[in-house]
Design a protein around this motif. Structure first.
Motif, PDB file in Angstrom:
ATOM      1  N   PRO A 242      84.067 -60.708  -4.723  1.00  0.00           N
ATOM      2  CA  PRO A 242      84.141 -61.283  -3.372  1.00  0.00           C
ATOM      3  C   PRO A 242      85.412 -60.828  -2.657  1.00  0.00           C
ATOM      4  CG  PRO A 242      83.521 -62.967  -4.969  1.00  0.00           C
ATOM      5  CD  PRO A 242      83.915 -61.746  -5.750  1.00  0.00           C
TER       6      PRO A 242
ATOM      7  N   ASN B 113      78.718 -62.346   9.817  1.00  0.00           N
ATOM      8  CA  ASN B 113      77.799 -63.478   9.992  1.00  0.00           C
ATOM      9  C   ASN B 113      76.350 -63.004  10.088  1.00  0.00           C
ATOM     10  OD1 ASN B 113      79.775 -65.473   9.901  1.00  0.00           O
ATOM     11  ND2 ASN B 113      80.192 -65.318  12.084  1.00  0.00           N
TER      12      ASN B 113
ATOM     13  N   VAL C 134      75.137 -62.185   6.623  1.00  0.00           N
ATOM     14  CA  VAL C 134      74.843 -63.418   5.888  1.00  0.00           C
ATOM     15  C   VAL C 134      73.466 -63.937   6.310  1.00  0.00           C
ATOM     16  CG1 VAL C 134      75.505 -65.835   5.547  1.00  0.00           C
ATOM     17  CG2 VAL C 134      77.262 -64.043   5.469  1.00  0.00           C
TER      18      VAL C 134
ATOM     19  N   SER D 243      76.596 -63.305   0.795  1.00  0.00           N
ATOM     20  CA  SER D 243      76.868 -64.737   0.703  1.00  0.00           C
ATOM     21  C   SER D 243      78.329 -64.921   1.101  1.00  0.00           C
ATOM     22  CB  SER D 243      76.622 -65.257  -0.713  1.00  0.00           C
ATOM     23  OG  SER D 243      77.517 -64.655  -1.626  1.00  0.00           O
ATOM     24  N   MET D 244      78.658 -66.121   1.569  1.00  0.00           N
ATOM     25  CA  MET D 244      80.013 -66.401   2.009  1.00  0.00           C
ATOM     26  C   MET D 244      80.461 -67.717   1.386  1.00  0.00           C
ATOM     27  SD  MET D 244      81.980 -68.372   4.325  1.00  0.00           S
ATOM     28  CE  MET D 244      80.794 -69.032   5.445  1.00  0.00           C
ATOM     29  N   GLU D 245      81.664 -67.696   0.826  1.00  0.00           N
ATOM     30  CA  GLU D 245      82.257 -68.910   0.271  1.00  0.00           C
ATOM     31  C   GLU D 245      83.637 -69.099   0.870  1.00  0.00           C
ATOM     32  OE1 GLU D 245      82.446 -69.712  -3.904  1.00  0.00           O
ATOM     33  OE2 GLU D 245      80.487 -68.784  -4.241  1.00  0.00           O
ATOM     34  N   LYS D 246      83.933 -70.349   1.176  1.00  0.00           N
ATOM     35  CA  LYS D 246      85.275 -70.684   1.670  1.00  0.00           C
ATOM     36  C   LYS D 246      86.234 -70.728   0.485  1.00  0.00           C
ATOM     37  CE  LYS D 246      85.312 -72.418   6.066  1.00  0.00           C
ATOM     38  NZ  LYS D 246      85.988 -71.512   6.974  1.00  0.00           N
ATOM     39  N   GLU D 247      87.392 -70.105   0.680  1.00  0.00           N
ATOM     40  CA  GLU D 247      88.449 -70.166  -0.328  1.00  0.00           C
ATOM     41  C   GLU D 247      89.742 -70.476   0.417  1.00  0.00           C
ATOM     42  OE1 GLU D 247      90.430 -66.869  -2.951  1.00  0.00           O
ATOM     43  OE2 GLU D 247      88.462 -67.397  -3.784  1.00  0.00           O
TER      44      GLU D 247
ATOM     45  N   ASN E  37      87.453 -66.907   4.204  1.00  0.00           N
ATOM     46  CA  ASN E  37      86.082 -66.749   3.732  1.00  0.00           C
ATOM     47  C   ASN E  37      86.042 -65.529   2.821  1.00  0.00           C
ATOM     48  OD1 ASN E  37      85.253 -68.845   5.403  1.00  0.00           O
ATOM     49  ND2 ASN E  37      84.674 -67.470   7.050  1.00  0.00           N
ATOM     50  N   ARG E  38      85.281 -65.653   1.746  1.00  0.00           N
ATOM     51  CA  ARG E  38      85.088 -64.526   0.835  1.00  0.00           C
ATOM     52  C   ARG E  38      83.619 -64.144   0.876  1.00  0.00           C
ATOM     53  NH1 ARG E  38      89.477 -62.342  -1.072  1.00  0.00           N
ATOM     54  NH2 ARG E  38      91.141 -63.729  -1.634  1.00  0.00           N
ATOM     55  N   TYR E  39      83.375 -62.827   0.964  1.00  0.00           N
ATOM     56  CA  TYR E  39      82.020 -62.314   1.095  1.00  0.00           C
ATOM     57  C   TYR E  39      81.635 -61.522  -0.150  1.00  0.00           C
ATOM     58  CZ  TYR E  39      82.667 -63.671   5.899  1.00  0.00           C
ATOM     59  OH  TYR E  39      82.903 -64.403   7.028  1.00  0.00           O
ATOM     60  N   GLN E  40      80.389 -61.704  -0.554  1.00  0.00           N
ATOM     61  CA  GLN E  40      79.879 -61.019  -1.732  1.00  0.00           C
ATOM     62  C   GLN E  40      78.449 -60.556  -1.448  1.00  0.00           C
ATOM     63  OE1 GLN E  40      80.240 -63.309  -5.300  1.00  0.00           O
ATOM     64  NE2 GLN E  40      79.580 -61.644  -6.601  1.00  0.00           N
TER      65      GLN E  40
END
Length: 121
Positions: free
Chosen positions: A21, A47, A50, A56-60, A64-67
């Motif tokens: 990510p 966006n 996604v 996929s996007m996760e908040k860290e 935001n981290r994208y994978q």
């Protein structure tokens, strides 16, 4: 699977190469060589990717981290299948003929192709 535009494909290639990510700032730094984008422009594209189901996007924390959701191999296979079916009407011979006219393969490449075909068939 919805088609990727040229800029979206560039973004995906950066993410595929990262293999983990990544933050939008990382992607922007890699794009900087070819594209002079602002972060807001990149965020719009991310966006969209996604929503299309490619990322996929996760908040860290605040970032935001994208994978990638779809592997590079799966994407290439799907695009190749679509090209073969839609452009070449399923004719493998016509597809290969077009590729050879675009660029003559090297002897080593031909041997690799033959080896692959023997293995797959």
């Amino acid at each position: 699977m919805k088609n990727l535009g040229a800029a979206e494909l560039e973004i995906m290639q950066i993410i595929w190469k990262a293999r983990e990510p990544v933050a939008s700032t990382y992607i922007l730094s890699k794009l900087g060589v070819h594209r002079k984008w602002k972060l807001s422009t990149l965020m719009t594209s991310l966006n969209r990717l996604v929503k299309k189901g490619y990322l996929s996007m996760e908040k860290e924390g605040t970032a935001n981290r994208y994978q990638a959701v779809i592997s590079e191999k799966d994407y290439k296979e799907e695009v190749s299948k679509s090209l073969l079916e839609n452009v070449y009407e399923g004719s493998f011979e016509d597809l290969v003929s077009s590729l050879v006219h675009v660029r003559k393969p090297k002897k080593e490449e031909l041997q690799e192709i033959l080896d692959m075909l023997k293995k797959e068939l």
